[in-house]
Design a protein around this motif. Structure first.
Motif, PDB file in Angstrom:
ATOM      1  N   ASP A 172       0.839  -1.196   0.000  1.00 17.08           N
ATOM      2  CA  ASP A 172       0.000   0.000   0.000  1.00 17.08           C
ATOM      3  C   ASP A 172       0.875   1.246   0.000  1.00 17.08           C
ATOM      4  OD1 ASP A 172      -2.462  -1.312   0.045  1.00 17.08           O
ATOM      5  OD2 ASP A 172      -2.439  -1.489   2.233  1.00 17.08           O
ATOM      6  N   ASP A 173       0.503   2.207  -0.816  1.00 13.68           N
ATOM      7  CA  ASP A 173       1.217   3.485  -0.876  1.00 13.68           C
ATOM      8  C   ASP A 173       0.665   4.396   0.221  1.00 13.68           C
ATOM      9  OD1 ASP A 173       2.565   5.781  -1.508  1.00 13.68           O
ATOM     10  OD2 ASP A 173       2.182   5.655  -3.657  1.00 13.68           O
ATOM     11  N   ILE A 174       1.401   4.491   1.331  1.00 10.31           N
ATOM     12  CA  ILE A 174       0.934   5.254   2.490  1.00 10.31           C
ATOM     13  C   ILE A 174       1.604   6.625   2.575  1.00 10.31           C
ATOM     14  CG2 ILE A 174       0.419   3.159   3.796  1.00 10.31           C
ATOM     15  CD1 ILE A 174       3.045   3.643   5.351  1.00 10.31           C
ATOM     16  N   ARG A 175       2.294   7.028   1.524  1.00 11.95           N
ATOM     17  CA  ARG A 175       3.050   8.279   1.565  1.00 11.95           C
ATOM     18  C   ARG A 175       2.124   9.492   1.454  1.00 11.95           C
ATOM     19  NH1 ARG A 175       6.672   7.566  -3.438  1.00 11.95           N
ATOM     20  NH2 ARG A 175       4.616   7.020  -4.246  1.00 11.95           N
ATOM     21  N   ASP A 193      13.411  -7.762  -3.513  1.00  9.16           N
ATOM     22  CA  ASP A 193      14.342  -6.651  -3.728  1.00  9.16           C
ATOM     23  C   ASP A 193      13.669  -5.288  -3.659  1.00  9.16           C
ATOM     24  OD1 ASP A 193      16.760  -8.295  -4.540  1.00  9.16           O
ATOM     25  OD2 ASP A 193      15.317  -8.947  -6.075  1.00  9.16           O
ATOM     26  N   GLU A 194      12.388  -5.231  -3.971  1.00  4.74           N
ATOM     27  CA  GLU A 194      11.699  -3.947  -4.099  1.00  4.74           C
ATOM     28  C   GLU A 194      10.229  -4.128  -3.748  1.00  4.74           C
ATOM     29  OE1 GLU A 194      11.172  -0.847  -3.811  1.00  4.74           O
ATOM     30  OE2 GLU A 194      12.613  -0.193  -5.328  1.00  4.74           O
ATOM     31  N   ALA A 195       9.580  -3.001  -3.442  1.00  2.00           N
ATOM     32  CA  ALA A 195       8.127  -2.987  -3.248  1.00  2.00           C
ATOM     33  C   ALA A 195       7.518  -2.064  -4.291  1.00  2.00           C
ATOM     34  CB  ALA A 195       7.770  -2.507  -1.846  1.00  2.00           C
ATOM     35  N   ILE A 196       6.537  -2.564  -5.000  1.00  2.00           N
ATOM     36  CA  ILE A 196       5.781  -1.745  -5.947  1.00  2.00           C
ATOM     37  C   ILE A 196       4.532  -1.256  -5.223  1.00  2.00           C
ATOM     38  CG2 ILE A 196       4.471  -1.736  -8.095  1.00  2.00           C
ATOM     39  CD1 ILE A 196       6.460  -3.766  -9.198  1.00  2.00           C
ATOM     40  N   LEU A 197       4.358   0.065  -5.201  1.00  2.00           N
ATOM     41  CA  LEU A 197       3.318   0.691  -4.396  1.00  2.00           C
ATOM     42  C   LEU A 197       2.035   0.903  -5.198  1.00  2.00           C
ATOM     43  CD1 LEU A 197       5.590   3.405  -2.725  1.00  2.00           C
ATOM     44  CD2 LEU A 197       5.145   1.068  -1.931  1.00  2.00           C
ATOM     45  N   HIS A 198       0.919   0.882  -4.490  1.00  2.00           N
ATOM     46  CA  HIS A 198      -0.356   1.155  -5.146  1.00  2.00           C
ATOM     47  C   HIS A 198      -1.275   1.884  -4.175  1.00  2.00           C
ATOM     48  CE1 HIS A 198      -2.372  -2.245  -2.996  1.00  2.00           C
ATOM     49  NE2 HIS A 198      -1.161  -2.774  -3.041  1.00  2.00           N
ATOM     50  N   ASP A 249      -6.385   0.516  -6.168  1.00  2.00           N
ATOM     51  CA  ASP A 249      -6.048  -0.426  -7.238  1.00  2.00           C
ATOM     52  C   ASP A 249      -5.066   0.163  -8.244  1.00  2.00           C
ATOM     53  OD1 ASP A 249      -6.400  -3.018  -8.317  1.00  2.00           O
ATOM     54  OD2 ASP A 249      -7.702  -2.217  -9.885  1.00  2.00           O
ATOM     55  N   THR A 250      -4.643   1.420  -8.028  1.00  2.00           N
ATOM     56  CA  THR A 250      -3.776   2.089  -8.986  1.00  2.00           C
ATOM     57  C   THR A 250      -2.314   1.976  -8.586  1.00  2.00           C
ATOM     58  OG1 THR A 250      -5.501   3.692  -9.573  1.00  2.00           O
ATOM     59  CG2 THR A 250      -3.232   4.295 -10.084  1.00  2.00           C
ATOM     60  N   THR A 261      -3.741  -0.540 -13.358  1.00  2.00           N
ATOM     61  CA  THR A 261      -4.151  -1.246 -12.154  1.00  2.00           C
ATOM     62  C   THR A 261      -3.158  -2.341 -11.760  1.00  2.00           C
ATOM     63  OG1 THR A 261      -5.412  -2.923 -13.343  1.00  2.00           O
ATOM     64  CG2 THR A 261      -6.561  -0.858 -12.798  1.00  2.00           C
ATOM     65  N   VAL A 262      -3.362  -2.836 -10.552  1.00  2.00           N
ATOM     66  CA  VAL A 262      -2.562  -3.965 -10.080  1.00  2.00           C
ATOM     67  C   VAL A 262      -2.771  -5.167 -10.996  1.00  2.00           C
ATOM     68  CG1 VAL A 262      -2.264  -5.629  -8.199  1.00  2.00           C
ATOM     69  CG2 VAL A 262      -2.523  -3.187  -7.687  1.00  2.00           C
ATOM     70  N   ASP A 263      -4.003  -5.384 -11.431  1.00  2.00           N
ATOM     71  CA  ASP A 263      -4.274  -6.505 -12.339  1.00  2.00           C
ATOM     72  C   ASP A 263      -3.508  -6.338 -13.648  1.00  2.00           C
ATOM     73  OD1 ASP A 263      -5.913  -7.791 -10.552  1.00  2.00           O
ATOM     74  OD2 ASP A 263      -7.798  -7.075 -11.440  1.00  2.00           O
ATOM     75  N   GLU A 264      -3.444  -5.111 -14.160  1.00  2.00           N
ATOM     76  CA  GLU A 264      -2.683  -4.867 -15.392  1.00  2.00           C
ATOM     77  C   GLU A 264      -1.192  -5.115 -15.168  1.00  2.00           C
ATOM     78  OE1 GLU A 264      -4.202  -1.526 -18.195  1.00  2.00           O
ATOM     79  OE2 GLU A 264      -4.627  -0.849 -16.152  1.00  2.00           O
TER      80      GLU A 264
END
Length: 284
Positions: free
Chosen positions: A134-137, A164-169, A172-173, A225-228
Protein backbone atom coordinates in the motif's frame (compact mmCIF):
# COMPACT_ATOMS: atom_id res chain seq x y z
CA UNK A 1 39.09 9.55 4.81
CA UNK A 2 36.25 10.89 2.67
CA UNK A 3 35.74 14.55 1.83
CA UNK A 4 32.25 16.03 2.13
CA UNK A 5 30.71 19.24 0.88
CA UNK A 6 29.42 21.46 3.68
CA UNK A 7 27.85 24.66 2.36
CA UNK A 8 30.56 25.75 -0.12
CA UNK A 9 33.50 24.22 1.77
CA UNK A 10 35.21 20.86 1.50
CA UNK A 11 35.76 19.17 4.85
CA UNK A 12 36.76 15.82 6.24
CA UNK A 13 33.61 13.89 7.04
CA UNK A 14 34.04 14.05 10.82
CA UNK A 15 34.19 17.85 10.62
CA UNK A 16 30.75 18.18 9.00
CA UNK A 17 28.59 18.68 12.07
CA UNK A 18 24.93 19.69 11.74
CA UNK A 19 22.96 21.39 14.51
CA UNK A 20 20.54 19.12 16.38
CA UNK A 21 17.78 21.65 15.70
CA UNK A 22 18.31 21.55 11.96
CA UNK A 23 14.82 21.37 10.43
CA UNK A 24 15.91 18.51 8.21
CA UNK A 25 16.20 16.35 11.32
CA UNK A 26 13.16 17.64 13.12
CA UNK A 27 10.68 18.02 10.26
CA UNK A 28 12.22 16.47 7.17
CA UNK A 29 12.16 20.08 5.97
CA UNK A 30 14.54 19.81 3.06
CA UNK A 31 15.23 18.45 -0.41
CA UNK A 32 17.84 16.22 -1.97
CA UNK A 33 19.25 14.79 -5.18
CA UNK A 34 21.32 11.71 -6.00
CA UNK A 35 23.42 11.76 -9.18
CA UNK A 36 25.30 8.97 -10.90
CA UNK A 37 28.94 9.36 -11.82
CA UNK A 38 30.41 7.39 -14.72
CA UNK A 39 34.17 7.59 -15.26
CA UNK A 40 34.21 10.78 -13.20
CA UNK A 41 31.47 12.41 -15.28
CA UNK A 42 28.14 13.51 -13.79
CA UNK A 43 25.17 11.94 -15.57
CA UNK A 44 22.25 14.21 -16.56
CA UNK A 45 23.39 16.85 -14.10
CA UNK A 46 21.36 19.65 -15.72
CA UNK A 47 18.16 17.62 -15.32
CA UNK A 48 18.92 17.01 -11.66
CA UNK A 49 19.53 20.72 -11.09
CA UNK A 50 16.25 21.60 -12.80
CA UNK A 51 14.39 19.24 -10.48
CA UNK A 52 16.23 20.58 -7.42
CA UNK A 53 15.16 24.13 -8.30
CA UNK A 54 11.55 22.96 -8.71
CA UNK A 55 11.59 21.09 -5.39
CA UNK A 56 12.95 24.18 -3.62
CA UNK A 57 10.26 26.36 -5.19
CA UNK A 58 7.48 23.97 -4.13
CA UNK A 59 8.75 24.02 -0.52
CA UNK A 60 9.39 27.80 -0.59
CA UNK A 61 12.99 27.02 0.27
CA UNK A 62 15.67 29.50 -0.75
CA UNK A 63 18.64 27.77 -2.36
CA UNK A 64 21.90 29.00 -0.81
CA UNK A 65 23.80 28.66 -4.10
CA UNK A 66 22.97 28.85 -7.77
CA UNK A 67 22.70 25.69 -9.85
CA UNK A 68 25.93 26.66 -11.62
CA UNK A 69 27.82 27.13 -8.32
CA UNK A 70 26.47 23.88 -6.93
CA UNK A 71 27.39 22.00 -10.09
CA UNK A 72 30.99 23.19 -9.90
CA UNK A 73 31.24 22.26 -6.22
CA UNK A 74 29.84 18.79 -6.88
CA UNK A 75 32.34 18.25 -9.68
CA UNK A 76 35.10 19.23 -7.26
CA UNK A 77 33.66 16.89 -4.62
CA UNK A 78 33.88 14.01 -7.09
CA UNK A 79 37.44 14.96 -7.98
CA UNK A 80 38.61 15.27 -4.37
CA UNK A 81 37.19 11.84 -3.52
CA UNK A 82 38.71 10.24 -6.60
CA UNK A 83 35.36 8.82 -7.70
CA UNK A 84 35.35 6.88 -10.94
CA UNK A 85 31.96 5.14 -11.03
CA UNK A 86 29.84 6.24 -8.11
CA UNK A 87 27.05 8.31 -6.64
CA UNK A 88 26.81 11.87 -5.34
CA UNK A 89 24.20 12.58 -2.69
CA UNK A 90 23.45 16.06 -1.42
CA UNK A 91 20.66 17.67 0.56
CA UNK A 92 19.59 21.17 1.45
CA UNK A 93 17.55 21.86 4.58
CA UNK A 94 15.79 25.05 5.58
CA UNK A 95 18.37 25.46 8.35
CA UNK A 96 18.61 25.36 12.14
CA UNK A 97 16.23 27.15 14.51
CA UNK A 98 14.49 26.45 17.80
CA UNK A 99 11.63 24.10 17.08
CA UNK A 100 8.52 25.66 15.55
CA UNK A 101 6.28 24.37 12.81
CA UNK A 102 6.00 27.52 10.69
CA UNK A 103 8.94 28.80 8.65
CA UNK A 104 11.40 30.64 10.92
CA UNK A 105 12.78 33.97 9.80
CA UNK A 106 16.44 34.72 9.35
CA UNK A 107 17.69 31.12 9.06
CA UNK A 108 20.39 30.00 6.66
CA UNK A 109 19.75 26.89 4.56
CA UNK A 110 22.27 24.10 5.14
CA UNK A 111 23.82 22.10 2.32
CA UNK A 112 25.67 18.83 2.85
CA UNK A 113 26.92 16.43 0.20
CA UNK A 114 28.96 13.27 -0.18
CA UNK A 115 30.39 11.17 -2.98
CA UNK A 116 30.98 7.43 -2.89
CA UNK A 117 31.92 4.61 -5.22
CA UNK A 118 29.11 2.53 -6.73
CA UNK A 119 30.00 -0.43 -8.90
CA UNK A 120 27.76 -0.59 -11.95
CA UNK A 121 25.89 -3.85 -12.50
CA UNK A 122 27.03 -4.98 -15.98
CA UNK A 123 23.86 -7.03 -16.54
CA UNK A 124 20.44 -5.66 -15.56
CA UNK A 125 18.65 -8.38 -17.50
CA UNK A 126 18.77 -10.96 -14.69
CA UNK A 127 15.94 -9.06 -13.01
CA UNK A 128 14.70 -8.51 -9.48
CA UNK A 129 11.77 -9.66 -7.38
CA UNK A 130 9.15 -7.39 -5.85
CA UNK A 131 6.16 -7.37 -3.55
CA UNK A 132 3.05 -5.21 -3.64
CA UNK A 133 2.56 -2.66 -0.86
CA UNK A 134 0.00 0.00 0.00
CA UNK A 135 1.22 3.49 -0.88
CA UNK A 136 0.93 5.25 2.49
CA UNK A 137 3.05 8.28 1.57
CA UNK A 138 1.94 11.90 1.59
CA UNK A 139 0.22 13.49 -1.40
CA UNK A 140 3.17 15.48 -2.76
CA UNK A 141 5.42 12.68 -3.96
CA UNK A 142 6.41 14.90 -6.90
CA UNK A 143 8.71 16.90 -4.57
CA UNK A 144 12.02 15.21 -3.81
CA UNK A 145 11.96 15.88 -0.08
CA UNK A 146 13.64 14.25 2.91
CA UNK A 147 10.26 12.78 3.98
CA UNK A 148 10.90 9.15 3.09
CA UNK A 149 9.58 7.10 6.01
CA UNK A 150 6.72 5.64 3.96
CA UNK A 151 9.27 4.52 1.36
CA UNK A 152 11.51 3.06 4.07
CA UNK A 153 8.70 1.02 5.62
CA UNK A 154 7.70 -0.44 2.26
CA UNK A 155 11.31 -1.22 1.36
CA UNK A 156 11.82 -3.00 4.68
CA UNK A 157 8.65 -5.03 4.09
CA UNK A 158 10.16 -6.13 0.77
CA UNK A 159 13.45 -7.10 2.41
CA UNK A 160 11.64 -8.96 5.20
CA UNK A 161 9.82 -11.02 2.57
CA UNK A 162 13.02 -11.79 0.68
CA UNK A 163 12.25 -9.44 -2.23
CA UNK A 164 14.34 -6.65 -3.73
CA UNK A 165 11.70 -3.95 -4.10
CA UNK A 166 8.13 -2.99 -3.25
CA UNK A 167 5.78 -1.74 -5.95
CA UNK A 168 3.32 0.69 -4.40
CA UNK A 169 -0.36 1.15 -5.15
CA UNK A 170 -3.09 3.53 -3.97
CA UNK A 171 -6.23 1.44 -3.94
CA UNK A 172 -6.05 -0.43 -7.24
CA UNK A 173 -3.78 2.09 -8.99
CA UNK A 174 -0.06 1.36 -9.24
CA UNK A 175 2.08 4.42 -8.51
CA UNK A 176 5.83 3.65 -8.30
CA UNK A 177 8.45 1.79 -6.26
CA UNK A 178 10.09 2.81 -3.01
CA UNK A 179 12.96 4.52 -4.86
CA UNK A 180 12.14 3.94 -8.51
CA UNK A 181 9.54 4.41 -11.22
CA UNK A 182 7.69 1.39 -12.59
CA UNK A 183 6.92 0.63 -16.23
CA UNK A 184 4.86 -2.17 -17.72
CA UNK A 185 5.03 -3.38 -21.30
CA UNK A 186 1.83 -4.50 -23.03
CA UNK A 187 1.44 -5.22 -26.73
CA UNK A 188 4.71 -3.45 -27.53
CA UNK A 189 3.87 -0.25 -25.62
CA UNK A 190 5.41 1.21 -22.47
CA UNK A 191 2.85 2.23 -19.86
CA UNK A 192 3.71 4.18 -16.72
CA UNK A 193 1.92 6.41 -14.23
CA UNK A 194 1.63 10.02 -15.33
CA UNK A 195 3.94 12.54 -13.65
CA UNK A 196 1.52 14.10 -11.19
CA UNK A 197 1.63 14.54 -7.41
CA UNK A 198 1.44 10.78 -6.77
CA UNK A 199 4.90 9.98 -8.15
CA UNK A 200 8.34 11.50 -8.47
CA UNK A 201 9.18 12.37 -12.06
CA UNK A 202 12.41 10.40 -12.07
CA UNK A 203 15.39 11.58 -14.07
CA UNK A 204 15.97 8.06 -15.40
CA UNK A 205 12.25 7.82 -16.15
CA UNK A 206 12.55 10.89 -18.35
CA UNK A 207 15.69 9.56 -19.99
CA UNK A 208 13.96 6.28 -20.82
CA UNK A 209 11.24 8.30 -22.57
CA UNK A 210 13.98 9.74 -24.80
CA UNK A 211 15.48 6.31 -25.43
CA UNK A 212 12.06 4.88 -26.27
CA UNK A 213 11.50 7.65 -28.81
CA UNK A 214 14.83 6.82 -30.46
CA UNK A 215 13.86 3.14 -30.56
CA UNK A 216 10.33 3.96 -31.80
CA UNK A 217 8.71 2.33 -28.79
CA UNK A 218 5.38 4.02 -27.91
CA UNK A 219 5.05 5.42 -24.37
CA UNK A 220 1.71 5.97 -22.65
CA UNK A 221 1.39 7.88 -19.37
CA UNK A 222 -1.77 6.81 -17.56
CA UNK A 223 -3.11 5.11 -14.48
CA UNK A 224 -2.92 1.34 -14.60
CA UNK A 225 -4.15 -1.25 -12.15
CA UNK A 226 -2.56 -3.96 -10.08
CA UNK A 227 -4.27 -6.51 -12.34
CA UNK A 228 -2.68 -4.87 -15.39
CA UNK A 229 0.69 -4.96 -13.67
CA UNK A 230 0.42 -8.68 -12.97
CA UNK A 231 -0.84 -9.37 -16.50
CA UNK A 232 1.90 -7.32 -18.19
CA UNK A 233 4.12 -8.80 -20.89
CA UNK A 234 7.13 -7.20 -19.16
CA UNK A 235 7.80 -5.06 -16.08
CA UNK A 236 10.85 -2.95 -15.34
CA UNK A 237 11.93 -0.20 -12.96
CA UNK A 238 14.03 2.89 -13.52
CA UNK A 239 16.14 4.87 -11.08
CA UNK A 240 19.49 6.61 -10.76
CA UNK A 241 21.02 3.63 -9.00
CA UNK A 242 19.21 0.79 -10.79
CA UNK A 243 19.20 2.41 -14.26
CA UNK A 244 16.79 0.13 -16.22
CA UNK A 245 16.21 -3.16 -14.38
CA UNK A 246 13.79 -5.95 -15.21
CA UNK A 247 11.24 -7.12 -12.64
CA UNK A 248 10.75 -10.86 -13.08
CA UNK A 249 8.65 -11.73 -10.03
CA UNK A 250 5.94 -9.90 -8.08
CA UNK A 251 4.83 -11.71 -4.98
CA UNK A 252 4.27 -15.31 -6.04
CA UNK A 253 3.73 -14.44 -9.69
CA UNK A 254 6.45 -14.80 -12.31
CA UNK A 255 6.63 -12.06 -14.96
CA UNK A 256 7.73 -12.72 -18.56
CA UNK A 257 8.81 -16.30 -17.86
CA UNK A 258 11.20 -15.06 -15.19
CA UNK A 259 13.50 -13.21 -17.59
CA UNK A 260 13.85 -9.71 -18.96
CA UNK A 261 11.58 -9.29 -21.95
CA UNK A 262 12.69 -8.11 -25.41
CA UNK A 263 11.69 -4.47 -25.02
CA UNK A 264 13.29 -4.23 -21.58
CA UNK A 265 16.47 -5.70 -23.06
CA UNK A 266 16.47 -3.14 -25.86
CA UNK A 267 16.17 -0.31 -23.35
CA UNK A 268 18.91 -1.77 -21.13
CA UNK A 269 21.20 -2.03 -24.16
CA UNK A 270 20.40 1.54 -25.24
CA UNK A 271 20.99 2.85 -21.72
CA UNK A 272 24.33 1.06 -21.48
CA UNK A 273 25.37 2.60 -24.79
CA UNK A 274 24.64 6.06 -23.38
CA UNK A 275 26.68 5.23 -20.27
CA UNK A 276 29.63 4.40 -22.50
CA UNK A 277 29.21 7.78 -24.19
CA UNK A 278 29.25 9.47 -20.79
CA UNK A 279 32.39 7.60 -19.83
CA UNK A 280 33.98 8.95 -22.97
CA UNK A 281 32.89 12.46 -22.01
CA UNK A 282 30.39 12.73 -24.87
CA UNK A 283 27.24 13.27 -22.78
CA UNK A 284 26.55 15.03 -19.48
Amino acid sequence: MSVILYQDKFLQREQGLVDMEDRGYQFGDGIYEAIRVYNGNLFLMDWHMERLVRSARELRLDLPYSAAELTENIKELVRRNGIDDGLVYFQITRGAHHRQHDFPKGVTPVLTGSASEMVRDPDRTHGISSILADDIRWLRCDIKTLNLLGNVLAKQAAVDSGADEAILHRGDTVTEGTSCNVFIVKDGQLITHEANNFILNGITRRFVFALAEQLQIPVIERDYTVDELLAADEVFITSTGKEVTAVVKIGDQTIADGEAGPITRRLITAFSAEVERVKAGALS
